[in-house]
Design a protein around this motif. Structure first.
Motif: not given
Length: 516
Positions: A403-405, A408-413
């Motif tokens: 939710s920072a921006t 959304p494609h962040r941790a876990g990718v």
């Protein structure tokens, strides 16, 4: 002036008479052009009757697939050179019910910045002349107008310092406006995240033609601009961004490996170790036919890279002959252009119109099994096959919450995949687009699910198109594609749209709908 207007109206009459129920009247289009003529210098206003119209329209079209005789062209193009011209276009458009589309670099994968898939009358605000870049080396910031390219920003930074950079994309002709609006990433992804993470402020022209900075637009709208897609919330004229630190020398390599040389095993290993490597090391892969090319940036010397690679990725068999030590600015043409290109070449805005293309994307959360990679290579040697481009995640990209921006494609990718196919004008492209569609379907079991994620800067209308109900974009219909690009952030984006553009003036086939 009167004869010019008459000719413009004559050219429009056929289109408008056919679609009178769904587009503004001839009178409102005439009124719009009169309104613009009173507010904008004549050389900056290119109507369909202007000798300059076609050349300006195609000046930054990057994909001839999107420019055919059936392309719905704009009523006019405004080549703005200051904020007042953009404001006038919006005010006149609202007054006369003519919508505005906005183009910065022209790289929108579906061309929505300059064309419409619906029969409608619209105008284009072209920001290519709003391209200034001001770098403050002491503060490590830059203020860049939306019409500047990635290459122009990089070049300006390099003239101020060899210790500063900006973590944006590889292609130097991309316009900063659209790039930052969708997130934006390149070879500094794992070290510094996406470009939108580094936006400090922005100047926005809203749907009422008012200028807003970060404070005036409010927290939710400023959040939405940094990855929520272009042309939904208004027209961003400029951005203030935070620059990042890089060493004076870094190490690059490009190592191609064929299937016969062990590419299947290398890719099977790469997808697990690339996201887990030290964040100073980024190794992407471009796969075409039977060859996987490993392209890397390391923020250090070859002497420190070689033992790291021997310990973590010995399968690649990297040696000193592969290393190319250079400055950060030299790395830009090295990867995207070719080894003979110069730094000045990244300032070239021209793009060949000889090659048609179509693309789509995926995100991978679980490593793909070796036997599947064998099947993938079988797909890539089929007639009319395209390519895969894979960028590893991990490092700083996953340090922020989803939710920072809006991106959304962040941790876990583990990595992102871009699928692309190309064809020339002497074929209709049906075989190439069919291969892309079929390969995308084949990959479904091996990529993200519920939703099957996609990257908005690799826009693909096959993921879904907006439906307008009662002159407002349907939230339910937009959610089909919106969840793929934005996951749980889509609703918040729609609420931000409801605040800044509640009547849905800025819209296209994949714009954010207003939610109140």
């Amino acid at each position: 002036m009167a004869s010019s207007r008459s000719l413009a109206l004559a050219l429009l009459f056929g289109l408008l008479s056919c679609y009178a129920s769904v587009v503004p009247s001839l009178a409102s289009s005439h009124g719009f052009l009169q309104c613009l003529s009173a507010a904008i210098p004549k050389p900056l206003l290119h109507t369909q009757s202007s000798p300059s119209f076609t050349s300006v329209l195609v000046s930054s079209i990057r994909n001839p697939r999107l420019f055919t005789p059936s392309t719905v062209r704009p009523l006019c193009i405004v080549t703005a050179i200051n904020a007042s011209h953009v404001q006038a276009a919006v005010v006149c458009g609202r007054r006369h019910d003519v919508r505005i589309r906005v183009r910065s670099g022209g790289h929108d994968y579906e061309g929505l910045s300059f064309r419409s898939e619906r029969p409608e009358v619209f105008a284009v605000v072209d920001l290519a002349n709003l391209r200034s870049v001001r770098v403050n080396g002491k503060a490590a910031t830059a203020t860049v107008e939306s019409g500047a390219t990635v290459g122009e920003l990089y070049y300006a930074i390099s003239k101020v310092s060899d210790r500063l950079a900006f973590p944006a994309g590889l292609c130097p002709t991309i316009g900063l406006g659209g790039h930052l609006s969708g997130g934006g990433f390149g070879m500094l992804l794992r070290k510094y995240g996406v470009a939108a993470d580094h936006v400090l402020d922005a100047t926005l022209v809203d749907a009422n033609g008012k200028l807003m900075d970060k404070q005036a637009m409010g927290r939710d709208v400023f959040w939405a601009l940094r990855g929520g897609g272009g042309e939904s919330f208004g027209i961003v004229l400029s951005w203030k961004v935070k620059l990042v630190a890089i060493p004076p020398k870094l190490t690059m390599f490009r190592v191609p490996r064929s299937v016969d040389e062990g590419a299947v095993d290398m890719l099977t290993k790469w997808q697990e170790i690339a996201p887990a490597l030290p964040e100073d090391l980024f190794i992407r892969v471009v796969v075409s036919k039977q060859v996987a090319e490993f392209q890397s940036m390391y923020l250090g010397t070859c002497d420190t890279l070689l033992p790291l690679m021997r310990g973590r990725f010995p399968e690649l068999r990297l040696n000193r002959a592969h290393c190319r030590e250079m400055t950060w600015i030299q790395s830009v043409p090295y990867i995207y252009l070719d080894s003979t290109a110069t730094v000045e070449d990244i300032l070239n805005r021209t793009t060949s119109m000889d090659t048609f293309n179509k693309a789509t994307s995926d995100f991978v959360h679980r490593a793909i099994a070796r036997d599947v990679w064998v099947k993938i290579f079988a797909w890539l040697v089929k007639p009319d096959a395209g390519i895969m481009i894979m960028d590893p995640y991990g490092g700083q990209i996953g340090s922020l919450p989803e939710s920072a921006t809006p991106f959304p494609h962040r941790a876990g990718v583990l990595y992102n995949i871009q699928y692309m196919n190309f064809w020339s004008a002497d074929t209709d492209g049906s075989a190439q687009t069919r291969w892309l569609k079929d390969f995308y379907a084949f990959m479904a079991p091996y990529v993200s699910k519920n939703p099957r994620e996609a990257y908005v800067n690799y826009r693909d209308l096959d993921l879904g198109r907006n439906v307008v109900v009662g002159n407002v974009t349907s939230y339910t219909a937009a959610k089909v594609w919106g969840d793929k690009y934005y996951k749980g952030n889509f609703k918040r984006l729609a609420m931000a749209k409801g605040k800044v553009d509640p009547h849905d003036y800025f819209r296209n086939e994949q714009s954010i709908p207003p939610l109140h």
